[in-house]
Write a protein that holds these residues in place. Structure first.
Motif, short mmCIF file in Angstrom:
data_model
loop_
_atom_site.label_atom_id
_atom_site.label_comp_id
_atom_site.label_asym_id
_atom_site.label_seq_id
_atom_site.Cartn_x
_atom_site.Cartn_y
_atom_site.Cartn_z
N ARG A 114 12.25 -7.17 -0.53
CA ARG A 114 11.93 -7.79 0.90
C ARG A 114 10.53 -6.90 1.75
O ARG A 114 10.70 -7.65 2.58
CB ARG A 114 14.08 -8.20 1.45
CG ARG A 114 13.60 -8.70 2.10
CD ARG A 114 14.64 -9.82 2.42
NE ARG A 114 14.37 -10.16 3.40
CZ ARG A 114 15.47 -10.76 4.71
NH1 ARG A 114 16.19 -9.56 4.55
NH2 ARG A 114 15.48 -10.89 5.43
N SER A 115 11.39 -6.03 1.88
CA SER A 115 10.38 -4.81 2.45
C SER A 115 9.42 -4.82 2.33
O SER A 115 8.19 -5.14 3.55
CB SER A 115 10.40 -3.33 2.84
OG SER A 115 12.39 -3.79 3.30
N LEU A 116 8.89 -4.73 1.37
CA LEU A 116 7.59 -5.13 1.28
C LEU A 116 6.55 -6.66 1.38
O LEU A 116 5.70 -6.41 2.05
CB LEU A 116 7.03 -4.71 -0.40
CG LEU A 116 6.85 -3.18 -1.19
CD1 LEU A 116 5.92 -3.00 -2.01
CD2 LEU A 116 5.26 -2.76 -0.16
N LEU A 117 7.17 -7.73 0.82
CA LEU A 117 7.45 -8.80 1.48
C LEU A 117 7.27 -9.07 3.16
O LEU A 117 5.91 -9.76 3.23
CB LEU A 117 8.14 -9.39 0.69
CG LEU A 117 8.00 -11.42 0.69
CD1 LEU A 117 6.89 -11.50 0.22
CD2 LEU A 117 9.49 -12.12 0.50
N GLU A 118 8.20 -8.25 3.86
CA GLU A 118 7.46 -8.35 5.03
C GLU A 118 6.87 -7.79 5.45
O GLU A 118 5.98 -8.72 6.61
CB GLU A 118 9.72 -8.09 5.85
CG GLU A 118 10.44 -8.55 5.31
CD GLU A 118 11.52 -8.86 6.03
OE1 GLU A 118 11.95 -7.42 6.18
OE2 GLU A 118 12.55 -9.55 6.30
N LEU A 119 7.01 -6.57 4.73
CA LEU A 119 5.40 -5.41 5.61
C LEU A 119 3.71 -6.73 5.10
O LEU A 119 3.24 -6.47 6.04
CB LEU A 119 5.42 -4.49 5.01
CG LEU A 119 5.97 -3.66 5.17
CD1 LEU A 119 5.86 -1.63 4.16
CD2 LEU A 119 5.38 -3.42 6.45
N ALA A 120 3.95 -7.05 4.34
CA ALA A 120 2.88 -8.25 3.37
C ALA A 120 2.85 -9.22 4.57
O ALA A 120 1.41 -9.64 4.70
CB ALA A 120 3.10 -8.94 2.21
N HIS A 121 3.66 -10.10 5.14
CA HIS A 121 3.55 -11.00 6.26
C HIS A 121 3.12 -10.45 7.25
O HIS A 121 2.73 -11.10 8.25
CB HIS A 121 4.63 -11.57 6.81
CG HIS A 121 4.79 -12.81 5.29
ND1 HIS A 121 3.96 -13.19 4.93
CD2 HIS A 121 5.43 -12.72 3.74
CE1 HIS A 121 3.93 -14.03 3.55
NE2 HIS A 121 5.89 -13.36 3.06
#
Lengths: 176, 156
Positions: free
Chosen positions: A3-10
């Motif tokens: 989830r953290s990586l996903l939010e970082l990507a966004h």
């Protein structure tokens, strides 16, 4: 993908878009030897959109479900990019058409000597300012000249003007 | 809301600097309400990356508003021309009529007054000087135009 990586990507998507916009705009200005005002910005803006879209595509390619990618893109990433692009466009436009910036530049060049107010007012001839704007607006397609008359070529700046004047009334209590 | 009420009461001298602080401060004040709101909507709480995402969005909105505010204050001659032509529709206007409209305001005097109000310039005995503190935004604009975009001097 965590989830953290996903939010970082966004978080990174609109910033990447802005970076692409800046690079594209710089390349356009250097290649064309002038800015051509709004048109160069529009092209660079679309390049930035591709930058954001590339992150969304990457996320989908890495297995993030398409509805989630689309929802984040439409609700967060593209709107934030639009805000950043808008800020950049205004930052650029300050130097393009702002009389204040031009006066400030001359004061920087004059250094400690300053500038005589009367000379400054004479130099910034209202006719030259008027003609500069007409030339720029016609070149960008925002105005058309036919048969000695000027009319709007595109309505994009008219919408900007309407919004600005409405906000002036709301925030500053005056319009124009 | 705070911005609107404050400006109605008395516009601050360094309006842009105030706005750059006001909006992030407002976001910080509202931040404690986000976890309960997400919980009420049965959504997962934000992690550190999620809060970073929110911070970028708040920053983007703040910067966009501050530049819009500059346009509100400055009475753009270009937008004034466009709006005036918009009122005349497809018929348009002759150049002399446009010129007459443009000259109704002395744009340069208004700009000098705006620079003085923002404390960017000082006037002494008929001469104009830069204020002692540099106005970083305008310096950044000039640097970016000349060094990054390599645009010839112009504009205005």
């Amino acid at each position: 993908m965590s989830r953290s990586l996903l939010e970082l990507a966004h978080t990174a998507a609109p910033i990447l878009g802005l970076t692409v916009l800046c690079l594209a705009h710089a390349a356009f200005c250097r290649w064309r030897r002038n800015s051509e005002g709004l048109n160069g910005l529009v092209w660079a803006g679309w390049a930035g959109v591709l930058g954001v879209a590339s992150v969304e595509f990457f996320l989908w390619f890495r297995g993030v479900p398409l509805p989630g990618v689309l929802a984040s893109a439409l609700l967060v990433d593209f709107p934030v990019y639009a805000l950043l692009a808008y800020g950049y466009a205004n930052f650029f436009n300050l130097g393009e058409s702002s009389v204040r910036v031009r006066i400030y530049r001359e004061l920087v060049q004059a250094g400690g000597r300053g500038l005589d107010r009367r000379n400054l007012l004479d130099r910034y001839d209202e006719e030259a300012m008027f003609r500069a704007r007409l030339v720029r607006l016609v070149a960008a397609g925002d105005l058309e000249k036919t048969g000695g008359r000027y009319r709007l070529g595109q309505v994009r700046l008219l919408w900007v003007a309407r919004i600005i004047f409405a906000l002036q009334r709301m925030v500053l209590g005056r319009a124009g | 809301m705070v911005h609107w009420l404050w400006w109605r009461w008395r516009r601050p001298g360094r309006a842009r600097a105030v706005l750059l602080v006001l909006f992030p401060l407002g976001a910080l004040c509202l931040a404690p309400a986000v976890p309960p709101l997400l919980s009420a909507l049965s959504l997962a709480p934000l992690g550190w990356a999620g809060w970073l995402n929110v911070a970028v969005a708040v920053l983007a909105f703040t910067l966009a508003y501050v530049v819009t505010y500059s346009a509100l204050e400055a009475d753009s001659p270009t937008l004034g021309l466009i709006r005036h032509l918009g009122k005349h529709g497809p018929a348009g206007l002759e150049e002399d009529a446009l010129r007459g409209f443009f000259r109704e305001k002395s744009h340069v005097s208004l700009r000098l007054a705006a620079l003085a109000e923002e404390e960017m310039i000082v006037e002494k005995e008929g001469s104009i000087y830069l204020a002692p503190h540099p106005y970083r935004l305008f310096r950044a604009v000039l640097f970016y135009r000349s060094r990054v975009l390599r645009i010839r001097e112009g504009g205005g």
